[in-house]
Motif scaffolding. Structure first.
Motif, PDB file in Angstrom:
ATOM      1  N   GLN A 131      29.706  34.370  75.936  1.00  0.00           N
ATOM      2  CA  GLN A 131      29.092  34.054  77.215  1.00  0.00           C
ATOM      3  C   GLN A 131      29.666  34.909  78.340  1.00  0.00           C
ATOM      4  N   ASN A 132      30.808  35.483  78.088  1.00  0.00           N
ATOM      5  CA  ASN A 132      31.501  36.224  79.135  1.00  0.00           C
ATOM      6  C   ASN A 132      32.263  37.363  78.479  1.00  0.00           C
ATOM      7  N   LYS A 133      32.052  38.579  78.934  1.00  0.00           N
ATOM      8  CA  LYS A 133      32.681  39.729  78.304  1.00  0.00           C
ATOM      9  C   LYS A 133      34.198  39.652  78.364  1.00  0.00           C
ATOM     10  N   THR A 134      34.740  38.932  79.336  1.00  0.00           N
ATOM     11  CA  THR A 134      36.189  38.824  79.419  1.00  0.00           C
ATOM     12  C   THR A 134      36.751  37.988  78.280  1.00  0.00           C
ATOM     13  N   ASN A 135      35.893  37.262  77.567  1.00  0.00           N
ATOM     14  CA  ASN A 135      36.363  36.452  76.441  1.00  0.00           C
ATOM     15  C   ASN A 135      36.582  37.291  75.188  1.00  0.00           C
ATOM     16  N   LEU A 136      36.084  38.519  75.163  1.00  0.00           N
ATOM     17  CA  LEU A 136      36.129  39.322  73.943  1.00  0.00           C
ATOM     18  C   LEU A 136      37.545  39.570  73.457  1.00  0.00           C
ATOM     19  N   GLU A 137      38.490  39.747  74.374  1.00  0.00           N
ATOM     20  CA  GLU A 137      39.869  39.989  73.962  1.00  0.00           C
ATOM     21  C   GLU A 137      40.457  38.770  73.273  1.00  0.00           C
ATOM     22  N   VAL A 138      40.078  37.567  73.724  1.00  0.00           N
ATOM     23  CA  VAL A 138      40.537  36.346  73.062  1.00  0.00           C
ATOM     24  C   VAL A 138      40.013  36.313  71.635  1.00  0.00           C
ATOM     25  N   ALA A 139      38.717  36.603  71.478  1.00  0.00           N
ATOM     26  CA  ALA A 139      38.109  36.591  70.147  1.00  0.00           C
ATOM     27  C   ALA A 139      38.793  37.611  69.237  1.00  0.00           C
ATOM     28  N   LYS A 140      39.045  38.796  69.768  1.00  0.00           N
ATOM     29  CA  LYS A 140      39.657  39.849  68.968  1.00  0.00           C
ATOM     30  C   LYS A 140      41.052  39.428  68.520  1.00  0.00           C
ATOM     31  N   ALA A 141      41.829  38.830  69.434  1.00  0.00           N
ATOM     32  CA  ALA A 141      43.197  38.427  69.103  1.00  0.00           C
ATOM     33  C   ALA A 141      43.212  37.368  68.008  1.00  0.00           C
ATOM     34  N   LYS A 194      43.846  16.832  85.280  1.00  0.00           N
ATOM     35  CA  LYS A 194      44.165  15.564  85.942  1.00  0.00           C
ATOM     36  C   LYS A 194      45.534  15.014  85.531  1.00  0.00           C
ATOM     37  N   ARG A 195      45.892  15.148  84.275  1.00  0.00           N
ATOM     38  CA  ARG A 195      47.148  14.569  83.796  1.00  0.00           C
ATOM     39  C   ARG A 195      48.322  15.520  84.007  1.00  0.00           C
ATOM     40  N   ASP A 196      48.109  16.804  83.673  1.00  0.00           N
ATOM     41  CA  ASP A 196      49.223  17.753  83.658  1.00  0.00           C
ATOM     42  C   ASP A 196      49.266  18.667  84.871  1.00  0.00           C
ATOM     43  N   LYS A 197      48.243  18.549  85.747  1.00  0.00           N
ATOM     44  CA  LYS A 197      48.171  19.390  86.944  1.00  0.00           C
ATOM     45  C   LYS A 197      48.153  20.880  86.594  1.00  0.00           C
ATOM     46  N   ARG A 198      47.453  21.209  85.540  1.00  0.00           N
ATOM     47  CA  ARG A 198      47.332  22.601  85.105  1.00  0.00           C
ATOM     48  C   ARG A 198      46.056  23.207  85.695  1.00  0.00           C
ATOM     49  N   PHE A 199      45.966  24.517  85.625  1.00  0.00           N
ATOM     50  CA  PHE A 199      44.743  25.213  86.019  1.00  0.00           C
ATOM     51  C   PHE A 199      43.882  25.430  84.787  1.00  0.00           C
ATOM     52  N   SER A 200      42.628  24.973  84.838  1.00  0.00           N
ATOM     53  CA  SER A 200      41.714  25.112  83.703  1.00  0.00           C
ATOM     54  C   SER A 200      40.760  26.277  83.924  1.00  0.00           C
ATOM     55  N   ARG A 201      40.653  27.107  82.919  1.00  0.00           N
ATOM     56  CA  ARG A 201      39.703  28.224  82.953  1.00  0.00           C
ATOM     57  C   ARG A 201      38.356  27.813  82.356  1.00  0.00           C
ATOM     58  N   GLY A 202      38.277  26.546  81.915  1.00  0.00           N
ATOM     59  CA  GLY A 202      37.007  25.996  81.482  1.00  0.00           C
ATOM     60  C   GLY A 202      36.804  25.936  79.982  1.00  0.00           C
ATOM     61  N   VAL A 203      35.650  25.405  79.590  1.00  0.00           N
ATOM     62  CA  VAL A 203      35.217  25.353  78.189  1.00  0.00           C
ATOM     63  C   VAL A 203      34.214  26.481  77.989  1.00  0.00           C
ATOM     64  N   LYS A 204      34.436  27.310  76.980  1.00  0.00           N
ATOM     65  CA  LYS A 204      33.619  28.501  76.791  1.00  0.00           C
ATOM     66  C   LYS A 204      33.137  28.606  75.346  1.00  0.00           C
ATOM     67  N   GLN A 205      32.039  29.307  75.178  1.00  0.00           N
ATOM     68  CA  GLN A 205      31.543  29.601  73.839  1.00  0.00           C
ATOM     69  C   GLN A 205      32.064  30.959  73.398  1.00  0.00           C
ATOM     70  N   GLN A 206      32.483  31.028  72.157  1.00  0.00           N
ATOM     71  CA  GLN A 206      32.993  32.282  71.624  1.00  0.00           C
ATOM     72  C   GLN A 206      32.782  32.303  70.114  1.00  0.00           C
ATOM     73  N   ASN A 207      32.582  33.488  69.586  1.00  0.00           N
ATOM     74  CA  ASN A 207      32.352  33.644  68.153  1.00  0.00           C
ATOM     75  C   ASN A 207      33.690  33.855  67.459  1.00  0.00           C
ATOM     76  N   LEU A 208      34.284  32.758  66.976  1.00  0.00           N
ATOM     77  CA  LEU A 208      35.610  32.799  66.374  1.00  0.00           C
ATOM     78  C   LEU A 208      35.532  32.388  64.910  1.00  0.00           C
ATOM     79  N   HIS A 209      36.215  33.156  64.052  1.00  0.00           N
ATOM     80  CA  HIS A 209      36.127  32.912  62.607  1.00  0.00           C
ATOM     81  C   HIS A 209      36.582  31.513  62.215  1.00  0.00           C
ATOM     82  N   VAL A 210      37.664  31.041  62.829  1.00  0.00           N
ATOM     83  CA  VAL A 210      38.224  29.766  62.399  1.00  0.00           C
ATOM     84  C   VAL A 210      37.308  28.603  62.762  1.00  0.00           C
ATOM     85  N   LEU A 211      36.335  28.823  63.660  1.00  0.00           N
ATOM     86  CA  LEU A 211      35.360  27.789  64.010  1.00  0.00           C
ATOM     87  C   LEU A 211      34.031  27.989  63.308  1.00  0.00           C
TER      88      LEU A 211
END
Length: 428
Positions: A131-141, A194-211
């Motif tokens: 959904q986002n070209k910036t996600n490609l590095e995550v998929a590759k890793a 809400k619980r951990d006060k972290r910054f969320s980058r969201g829920v994204k779709q990605q083509n990952l082998h383990v899924l």
């Protein structure tokens, strides 16, 4: 006083109904927890003077074990781990375990990284197209670890997430468990905020082998960036890991409650199809026959991968993929036509068939000028035959009785850096 109308037959029928209801009520919600990487695969890691080496495989295992201990205290849940120690289960073994366990949810825990130190935050991935070209590095890793294991190389040999054929296949199955996966992912990210006060980058779709091969709702959770010092400190700390585990655990509780409110204890499953029996012969898809020799990256091949050129009577025949399953053969043919090869056709190959007359050899190179004696190819491969035809020099090697023997040698030479060879059928 016994009512004579209450016969033993009716009694056993009632008992069976009650037993079935009780069994259904007692069915545990099965969760597969997957600690990413492990063993020789350290995953993302960074060295910091005060922290030492912060490794993804250690963080993911610690978080998963914490989540598991929380869930195991609740009798409604059954927890299955892909690993509980520092070892590397192949991606095939992870997904096979989940599918055979008929799991209701698959959670893979990971740690993110970037070449820059500024990115930070959590993100959760579900299976789907990029959904986002910036996600490609995550998929590759996450996808690159597939090549660490022999079983994975066999399972995914014909899979390239960027190829047209993979995207076509992905479109067919991307929505199967998407809604449920997105629901769980949203609970996870909401808890991180809400619980951990972290910054969320969201829920994204990605083509990952383990899924991709999981027959159940599945997510891959990136718990933070080890490349960001502040997050590395948090991820490596007991406090940080406890908070992450608690947020994932609470997301599981929320997800199960949401399913129960909708009247389903688990996501819908496909009806199991009978196992497909292999065909007697292998099938390759003939894309075209031409006097022109193309390299594997030539635009004429329209981005398709796993092409096997075979030269016969001066013509190069380009075959796409190979299988002995009818369903895969038909899908391969459709993929070829969708890619633009409208006249593509499936061709049967008898495995290990020897040529009645003639043999196979490898055409290593065709050049306008004679190769120098310093040529890497000439110095790497012995007993190369050179011939001259129509003003060109042809360099060939070997004499193989079956196509499989020629393919094996072709791969051996490719490992040595000699690429774009062509198998040639020599009939005499």
């Amino acid at each position: 006083m016994i009512n004579s109308s209450f016969s033993p037959k009716k009694y056993f029928l009632l008992f069976g109904i009650l037993f079935s209801i009780f069994s259904f009520a007692q069915k545990k919600f099965t969760i597969v927890l997957d600690a990413g990487h492990g063993g020789s695969d350290h995953g993302a890691n960074r060295y910091y003077g005060d922290l030492g080496t912060v490794r993804e495989k250690d963080i993911t295992l610690s978080v998963v074990l914490k989540v598991g201990r929380m869930l195991e205290k609740n009798k409604d849940y059954k927890v299955i781990y892909t690993r509980k120690i520092d070892e590397y289960p192949s991606l095939t073994e992870r997904t096979t375990l989940a599918n055979r366990s008929k799991a209701d949810l698959f959670i893979s825990v990971h740690v993110n990284a970037n070449t820059k130190t500024s990115p930070y935050g959590t993100e959760t991935f579900v299976q789907g197209p990029d959904q986002n070209k910036t996600n490609l590095e995550v998929a590759k890793a996450e996808n690159d670890v597939i090549f660490l294991d022999e079983k994975d190389r066999e399972m995914f040999a014909s899979y390239d997430p960027k190829s047209p054929e993979s995207l076509i296949a992905l479109k067919i199955q991307q929505s199967k468990y998407l809604e449920s996966s997105l629901l769980f992912g949203s609970f996870v990210e909401e808890n991180f905020v809400k619980r951990d006060k972290r910054f969320s980058r969201g829920v994204k779709q990605q083509n990952l082998h383990v899924l991709r091969l999981n027959a159940m709702p599945s997510v891959l959770i990136e718990t933070g960036f080890v490349s960001n010092y502040d997050e590395a400190v948090y991820l490596a700390s007991e406090k940080g890991q406890d908070e992450i585990a608690e947020s994932i655990y609470q997301a599981v509780l929320s997800y199960k409650k949401a399913l129960e409110r909708n009247g389903s204890a688990s996501a819908p499953r496909e009806v199991e199809k009978p196992e497909e029996k292999p065909l007697k012969n292998d099938f390759r898809i003939l894309l075209m026959s031409t006097p022109t020799k193309y390299t594997s990256t030539d635009p004429a091949l329209k981005g398709l991968n796993y092409i096997l050129p075979i030269k016969e009577n001066g013509m190069y025949k380009y075959y796409y993929s190979t299988t002995n399953l009818a369903s895969v053969r038909d899908n391969n043919l459709k993929t070829a036509k969708d890619a633009g090869f409208r006249n593509a056709t499936s061709i049967s190959f008898v495995p290990n068939q020897k040529l009645g007359v003639g043999y196979y050899r490898l055409e290593l190179a065709v050049t306008a000028q004679k190769l120098s004696s310093n040529s890497y190819m000439l110095n790497t491969v012995k007993d190369i035959t050179r011939t001259k035809e129509n003003g060109k020099f042809y360099y060939t090697y070997g004499r193989f009785s079956t196509l499989e023997e020629a393919v094996k040698m072709q791969k051996t030479l490719e490992d040595k850096g000699i690429k774009n060879t062509v198998i040639e059928k020599v009939l005499k």
